[in-house]
Design a protein around this motif. Structure first.
Motif, mmCIF file in Angstrom:
data_model
loop_
_atom_site.group_PDB
_atom_site.id
_atom_site.type_symbol
_atom_site.label_atom_id
_atom_site.label_comp_id
_atom_site.label_asym_id
_atom_site.label_seq_id
_atom_site.Cartn_x
_atom_site.Cartn_y
_atom_site.Cartn_z
ATOM 1 N N ILE A 1 0.849 -1.201 0.000
ATOM 2 C CA ILE A 1 0.000 0.000 0.000
ATOM 3 C C ILE A 1 0.887 1.255 0.000
ATOM 4 O O ILE A 1 0.627 2.206 -0.750
ATOM 5 C CB ILE A 1 -0.970 -0.008 1.206
ATOM 6 C CG1 ILE A 1 -1.995 -1.129 1.043
ATOM 7 C CG2 ILE A 1 -1.684 1.339 1.346
ATOM 8 C CD1 ILE A 1 -2.924 -1.340 2.227
ATOM 9 N N GLN B 1 2.270 1.680 -3.409
ATOM 10 C CA GLN B 1 1.215 2.123 -4.336
ATOM 11 C C GLN B 1 0.933 3.607 -4.170
ATOM 12 O O GLN B 1 0.833 4.345 -5.150
ATOM 13 C CB GLN B 1 -0.056 1.305 -4.088
ATOM 14 C CG GLN B 1 -1.204 1.669 -5.026
ATOM 15 C CD GLN B 1 -2.251 2.543 -4.362
ATOM 16 O OE1 GLN B 1 -2.635 2.298 -3.230
ATOM 17 N NE2 GLN B 1 -2.701 3.573 -5.052
ATOM 18 N N GLU C 1 -3.178 -1.283 -6.976
ATOM 19 C CA GLU C 1 -4.350 -1.033 -6.136
ATOM 20 C C GLU C 1 -5.486 -1.998 -6.480
ATOM 21 O O GLU C 1 -6.159 -2.513 -5.597
ATOM 22 C CB GLU C 1 -4.810 0.416 -6.315
ATOM 23 C CG GLU C 1 -5.701 0.929 -5.197
ATOM 24 C CD GLU C 1 -7.151 0.508 -5.330
ATOM 25 O OE1 GLU C 1 -7.822 0.375 -4.300
ATOM 26 O OE2 GLU C 1 -7.622 0.306 -6.479
ATOM 27 N N ILE D 1 -3.847 -5.195 -3.985
ATOM 28 C CA ILE D 1 -4.462 -4.641 -2.776
ATOM 29 C C ILE D 1 -5.979 -4.873 -2.787
ATOM 30 O O ILE D 1 -6.506 -5.636 -1.983
ATOM 31 C CB ILE D 1 -4.135 -3.136 -2.628
ATOM 32 C CG1 ILE D 1 -2.607 -2.913 -2.666
ATOM 33 C CG2 ILE D 1 -4.708 -2.594 -1.309
ATOM 34 C CD1 ILE D 1 -2.191 -1.470 -2.810
ATOM 35 N N SER E 1 -9.843 -4.036 6.010
ATOM 36 C CA SER E 1 -11.065 -4.801 6.228
ATOM 37 C C SER E 1 -11.829 -5.019 4.931
ATOM 38 O O SER E 1 -12.099 -4.077 4.187
ATOM 39 C CB SER E 1 -11.942 -4.072 7.242
ATOM 40 O OG SER E 1 -13.273 -4.495 7.110
ATOM 41 N N SER E 2 -12.196 -6.269 4.662
ATOM 42 C CA SER E 2 -12.899 -6.583 3.414
ATOM 43 C C SER E 2 -14.245 -5.878 3.345
ATOM 44 O O SER E 2 -14.749 -5.591 2.275
ATOM 45 C CB SER E 2 -13.114 -8.093 3.302
ATOM 46 O OG SER E 2 -13.985 -8.545 4.329
ATOM 47 N N ARG E 3 -14.834 -5.612 4.511
ATOM 48 C CA ARG E 3 -16.174 -5.028 4.482
ATOM 49 C C ARG E 3 -16.156 -3.552 4.118
ATOM 50 O O ARG E 3 -17.106 -3.033 3.563
ATOM 51 C CB ARG E 3 -16.857 -5.208 5.836
ATOM 52 C CG ARG E 3 -17.402 -6.601 6.013
ATOM 53 C CD ARG E 3 -18.490 -6.616 7.044
ATOM 54 N NE ARG E 3 -18.022 -6.072 8.298
ATOM 55 C CZ ARG E 3 -18.782 -5.379 9.134
ATOM 56 N NH1 ARG E 3 -20.031 -5.130 8.828
ATOM 57 N NH2 ARG E 3 -18.293 -4.945 10.267
ATOM 58 N N TYR F 1 -13.350 -1.849 2.604
ATOM 59 C CA TYR F 1 -12.414 -1.375 1.583
ATOM 60 C C TYR F 1 -13.155 -0.957 0.312
ATOM 61 O O TYR F 1 -14.031 -1.655 -0.172
ATOM 62 C CB TYR F 1 -11.372 -2.450 1.241
ATOM 63 C CG TYR F 1 -10.220 -1.890 0.448
ATOM 64 C CD1 TYR F 1 -9.128 -1.324 1.086
ATOM 65 C CD2 TYR F 1 -10.259 -1.859 -0.942
ATOM 66 C CE1 TYR F 1 -8.096 -0.761 0.362
ATOM 67 C CE2 TYR F 1 -9.226 -1.299 -1.679
ATOM 68 C CZ TYR F 1 -8.149 -0.749 -1.016
ATOM 69 O OH TYR F 1 -7.126 -0.175 -1.741
ATOM 70 N N GLU F 2 -12.800 0.202 -0.202
ATOM 71 C CA GLU F 2 -13.381 0.672 -1.471
ATOM 72 C C GLU F 2 -12.218 0.826 -2.440
ATOM 73 O O GLU F 2 -11.223 1.464 -2.129
ATOM 74 C CB GLU F 2 -14.086 2.014 -1.247
ATOM 75 C CG GLU F 2 -14.916 2.502 -2.417
ATOM 76 C CD GLU F 2 -16.101 1.595 -2.773
ATOM 77 O OE1 GLU F 2 -16.968 1.397 -1.922
ATOM 78 O OE2 GLU F 2 -16.128 1.098 -3.914
ATOM 79 N N TRP F 3 -12.316 0.203 -3.612
ATOM 80 C CA TRP F 3 -11.186 0.256 -4.542
ATOM 81 C C TRP F 3 -11.398 1.296 -5.625
ATOM 82 O O TRP F 3 -12.501 1.804 -5.812
ATOM 83 C CB TRP F 3 -10.899 -1.120 -5.119
ATOM 84 C CG TRP F 3 -11.998 -1.744 -5.953
ATOM 85 C CD1 TRP F 3 -13.310 -1.343 -6.025
ATOM 86 C CD2 TRP F 3 -11.878 -2.882 -6.800
ATOM 87 N NE1 TRP F 3 -14.006 -2.174 -6.850
ATOM 88 C CE2 TRP F 3 -13.159 -3.118 -7.345
ATOM 89 C CE3 TRP F 3 -10.826 -3.715 -7.146
ATOM 90 C CZ2 TRP F 3 -13.396 -4.173 -8.230
ATOM 91 C CZ3 TRP F 3 -11.065 -4.756 -8.019
ATOM 92 C CH2 TRP F 3 -12.337 -4.978 -8.552
ATOM 93 N N ASP F 4 -10.287 1.585 -6.333
ATOM 94 C CA ASP F 4 -10.356 2.562 -7.412
ATOM 95 C C ASP F 4 -10.788 1.853 -8.692
ATOM 96 O O ASP F 4 -9.979 1.517 -9.545
ATOM 97 C CB ASP F 4 -8.994 3.235 -7.606
ATOM 98 C CG ASP F 4 -9.021 4.231 -8.755
ATOM 99 O OD1 ASP F 4 -10.130 4.660 -9.134
ATOM 100 O OD2 ASP F 4 -7.947 4.570 -9.282
ATOM 101 N N ASP G 1 -19.305 -3.247 -3.004
ATOM 102 C CA ASP G 1 -20.350 -4.152 -2.527
ATOM 103 C C ASP G 1 -20.814 -5.097 -3.630
ATOM 104 O O ASP G 1 -21.061 -6.273 -3.395
ATOM 105 C CB ASP G 1 -21.561 -3.351 -2.024
ATOM 106 C CG ASP G 1 -21.441 -3.081 -0.540
ATOM 107 O OD1 ASP G 1 -20.764 -3.884 0.138
ATOM 108 O OD2 ASP G 1 -22.022 -2.088 -0.068
ATOM 109 N N LYS H 1 -20.379 5.845 -8.319
ATOM 110 C CA LYS H 1 -18.983 5.424 -8.162
ATOM 111 C C LYS H 1 -18.163 5.850 -9.374
ATOM 112 O O LYS H 1 -17.040 6.363 -9.254
ATOM 113 C CB LYS H 1 -18.945 3.899 -7.992
ATOM 114 C CG LYS H 1 -17.559 3.295 -7.820
ATOM 115 C CD LYS H 1 -17.160 3.184 -6.377
ATOM 116 C CE LYS H 1 -15.647 3.062 -6.205
ATOM 117 N NZ LYS H 1 -15.152 1.713 -6.310
ATOM 118 N N ARG I 1 -17.205 9.506 -9.576
ATOM 119 C CA ARG I 1 -16.087 9.926 -8.726
ATOM 120 C C ARG I 1 -14.744 9.701 -9.408
ATOM 121 O O ARG I 1 -13.826 10.496 -9.255
ATOM 122 C CB ARG I 1 -16.121 9.168 -7.398
ATOM 123 C CG ARG I 1 -17.223 9.642 -6.478
ATOM 124 C CD ARG I 1 -17.543 8.586 -5.434
ATOM 125 N NE ARG I 1 -18.844 8.803 -4.848
ATOM 126 C CZ ARG I 1 -19.039 9.432 -3.688
ATOM 127 N NH1 ARG I 1 -18.008 9.884 -3.020
ATOM 128 N NH2 ARG I 1 -20.245 9.603 -3.221
#
Lengths: 367, 370
Positions: free
Chosen positions: A42, A45, A79, A83, A101-103, A105-108, A114, A204, A207
């Protein structure tokens, strides 16, 4: 229907136990090294991202645009692959660190996390390569399985595969919804859940678009076009790389697909066997493994999706030994070899199949 | 003291700052700006950190940790505690400890002390009192808790403590001692009734005996030859009209129960302030022996099956996927209690950690954020 299970029921059970034992040992071994490893990735990155964007701003200096675009591409690849994909699998949940945390984490990516967790972690990893259930078999765009009906529009599908690679993250974003069906349905008749999902995807995606194609170019002032181009190329590079890695995972010629009946009363041994037969690895230097998010070890990833991925190379010798013992194939090759094999399959299936669909129901031997 | 007056922020400045923060978030998306800052400047951003600079053993399994905190740590009030987070084998573990040093009473301007008694099979405390902890970095919360002395000192004070329950109280006594030295004598009559296993295990004893203004009553199991007990009569022997005395109590649950009863008997519960240590779970209770509580939906059950099955049997609809512990869809926060992960056999006693509902069973009482 022909039964393709290569193991007797007794063999299947002990094969399952042996894979489970490897899985348990790998789960128990998770610890400080894994956390240190992913935090290191991370950090790297983030440095690549900040460095890449800074160089793009200075792109009037010769060479800076190329270096900046390369660093930003590298950042996006790390990423998404090493990651985002792995953290969202819950590989680092044991640490209790909210940043891993898998719950949360928001990826690019334009795909909301979700929806990814549903379409990938659940559907794809549970029903891997089961015809008609696992939509990763061709992503509803490609015919990669004889059981999928041939139509005229399949003929140019090698071109579709190339096109999908270029916009891969958008394909992934539309994956959980079944976009082609969604678009064809009159808006009044659409599933409200799908409508909600599409709203999330739009938000999403906006953004990413706002950041990469609007704000950073505008901030660069006279350099706006260079920054815009750098961002376009970085997103494209990440898309093409991710697609190539993922095509290699389940599409090479030897990777098996399975009939839906396979799932009926499927035991532990069946589950591991299906994951093994449906996946393919590729070899390469360490950096290639890291850039692929260790999906170069797709077999180990499908056997042990909750084990930190950088452990897969070490686990592969144990997996290979078990495969050898039971006379099972362990599908690996070079990156180019596997990619070529996957493209050949896509090309072959763009035409109608001469033989009967050869789906392995993988049921109990002799049943 | 004018500089301590709250600065009334200009609404224009406030809205400008929040707009800038939002715009920055657009640039760093999907990461928050703070995450990015913390990655590049961990000393200025991210959680408050402290380094363990010394360890002073008291007796077996009990020691005082001297921590040098970073600049962001705020000064505590005597009696407050901190949540300390230590990574053990890559796993974050958080425990709360009272600060035993007085405010501004550490070895240096940014030093605090925590006196810790380890629990035999604990995951954290045995490591904290081991000499190898010196040099380690831990995360700290800001000091918190309302077990503190009032600003205006009452004429009489009574402290009742048991075992390591003396740690928040010693911080108060130390700060009273500094005040007494500064002002040439204490303004209040202060009594401490402390229960310990033995004189050797009575923490800070030598130091407390050096406080001339303190009336110290030490009761030890060793001297008594039996477990000490406390009731209205025995408390009255120490302070006859305890109901009119501002009292602070901290210690094991039976002691707190006894002192609550004594004050209630005289209708003086308002004079008593108590600090409860969260009792830590001791493995030993069997699986499926307790109650699973789903905190948000306010449902509970004694069903011994996996948490996912129990939740569904209660009519809840938690997210779930593969149901075999592979996909992670059903991960949910456990608020408290102990659980066993059926995949690994591991027992988790941590609060506020994620568990996979489909492959986890409760051991004793468990609360789930569902």
């Amino acid at each position: 229907m022909k039964n393709d299970c290569p193991l007797t029921p007794a063999q299947l059970e002990s094969f399952g136990d042996e894979m489970y034992a490897i899985h348990q040992r790998a789960r128990a071994a998770r610890g400080a090294e894994d956390v240190a490893y992913i935090r290191g990735v991370i950090r790297t990155q983030l440095r690549c991202e900040v460095g890449g964007r800074a160089l793009l701003f200075a792109s009037f200096v010769p060479g800076a645009w190329i270096a900046g675009t390369a660093l930003l591409s590298l950042s996006k690849i790390l990423e998404n692959m090493e990651i985002g994909h792995n953290v969202m699998h819950g590989q680092y949940d044991f640490s209790g660190d909210p940043a891993l945390s898998s719950r949360s984490y928001e990826w690019d990516s334009t795909c909301p996390s979700d929806q990814w967790r549903h379409s990938h972690n659940y559907l794809h990893h549970t029903f891997t390569n089961v015809s008609g259930v696992d939509h990763d078999l061709g992503y509803r765009v490609l015919r990669v399985d004889e059981a999928q009906p041939w139509r005229w529009h399949r003929v140019p599908q090698l071109a579709y595969a190339a096109g999908l690679a270029a916009v891969f993250q958008w394909g992934v974003a539309g994956h959980d919804v079944d976009m082609p069906k969604y678009v064809a349905t009159p808006s009044a008749e659409r599933d409200p859940l799908d409508v909600q999902r599409v709203r999330e995807i739009k938000s999403k995606a906006w953004r990413q678009v706002r950041r990469d194609y609007l704000l950073f170019p505008l901030l660069a002032g006279p350099n706006a076009l260079a920054v815009l181009a750098g961002n376009v190329v970085a997103n494209l590079a990440r898309n093409v790389w991710a697609a190539a890695v993922i095509y290699c995972g389940h599409f090479p010629e030897q990777a098996k697909t399975f009939a839906p009946e396979t799932l009926e009363g499927e035991g532990r041994g069946h589950f591991y066997l299906r994951q093994l037969l449906g996946s393919a690895n590729f070899d390469g230097p360490r950096w290639l493994h890291v850039l692929s998010g260790h999906l170069s070890h797709q077999i180990e990833h499908h056997l042990f999706p909750d084990v930190p991925a950088w452990r897969y190379p070490a686990l592969s010798s144990e997996v290979c030994a078990v495969c050898e013992k039971y006379g099972l194939p362990y599908n690996t090759g070079s990156l180019s070899g596997q990619l070529l094999s996957a493209l050949k399959r896509i090309a072959r299936l763009s035409l109608p199949s001469r033989q009967e669909p050869a789906l392995a129901p993988l049921g109990l031997h002799g049943s | 003291m004018d500089s301590l007056q709250p600065v009334i922020a200009d609404p224009f400045v406030v809205s400008l700052r929040s707009a800038l923060g939002r715009a920055l978030g657009w640039l760093t998306y999907p990461r928050k700006p703070e995450e990015l800052f913390a990655a590049f400047a961990p000393r200025q951003f991210g959680p408050v950190r402290a380094e363990v600079v010394a360890l002073e053993p008291h007796f077996d399994g009990c020691a005082t940790l001297v921590l040098e905190t970073d600049r962001r740590f705020e000064e505590h009030r005597a009696g407050q505690f901190v949540a300390l987070t230590l990574e053990v084998d890559g796993v974050r573990r958080t425990r709360c400890f009272s600060i035993s040093s007085a405010p501004r009473g550490g070895r240096g301007p940014r030093h605090i002390e925590l006196t810790i008694k380890s629990t035999a099979r604990g995951a954290v405390t045995p490591r904290l009192v081991h000499p190898s902890i010196v040099g380690a970095t831990v995360e700290l919360s800001q000091p918190t808790g309302s077990f503190v002395l009032e600003d205006a000192l009452p004429p009489r004070l009574l402290f009742v403590t048991g075992g390591s329950g003396i740690t928040p109280v010693v911080s108060m006594l130390r700060s009273l001692d500094r005040k007494a030295i500064r002002e040439g004598g204490p303004r209040a009559k202060v009594t401490l009734l402390h229960f310990a296993r033995s004189e050797r295990e009575a923490l800070f004893l030598a130091e407390l005996r050096e406080m001339p203004w303190l009336e110290l009553h030490l009761v030890t199991e060793e001297a008594l030859g039996r477990a000490p007990s406390l009731d209205e009569a025995s408390l009255a022997e120490v302070v006859s009209d305890f109901e009119n005395t501002r009292t602070y109590a901290c210690g094991p649950a039976p002691l707190l129960k006894a002192i609550e009863a004594a004050f209630a008997a005289r209708g003086a519960s308002h004079a008593l302030t108590i600090e409860r240590f969260q009792s830590s779970f001791e493995p030993g209770a069997g699986e499926g022996t307790g109650t699973v509580r789903f905190a948000r939906s306010n449902k509970s059950s004694n069903d011994p099956r996996t948490l996912l099955v129990v939740a569904e049997a209660q009519g809840l609809q938690p997210k779930s996927g593969c149901r075999i512990g592979i996909c992670g869809t059903c991960h949910c926060k456990k608020l408290s209690g102990a659980t066993r992960d059926l995949r690994t056999g591991e027992v988790s006693t941590e609060a506020n950690v994620d568990v996979a509902l489909c492959s986890t069973v409760a051991i004793g009482d468990v609360s789930i954020d569902l």
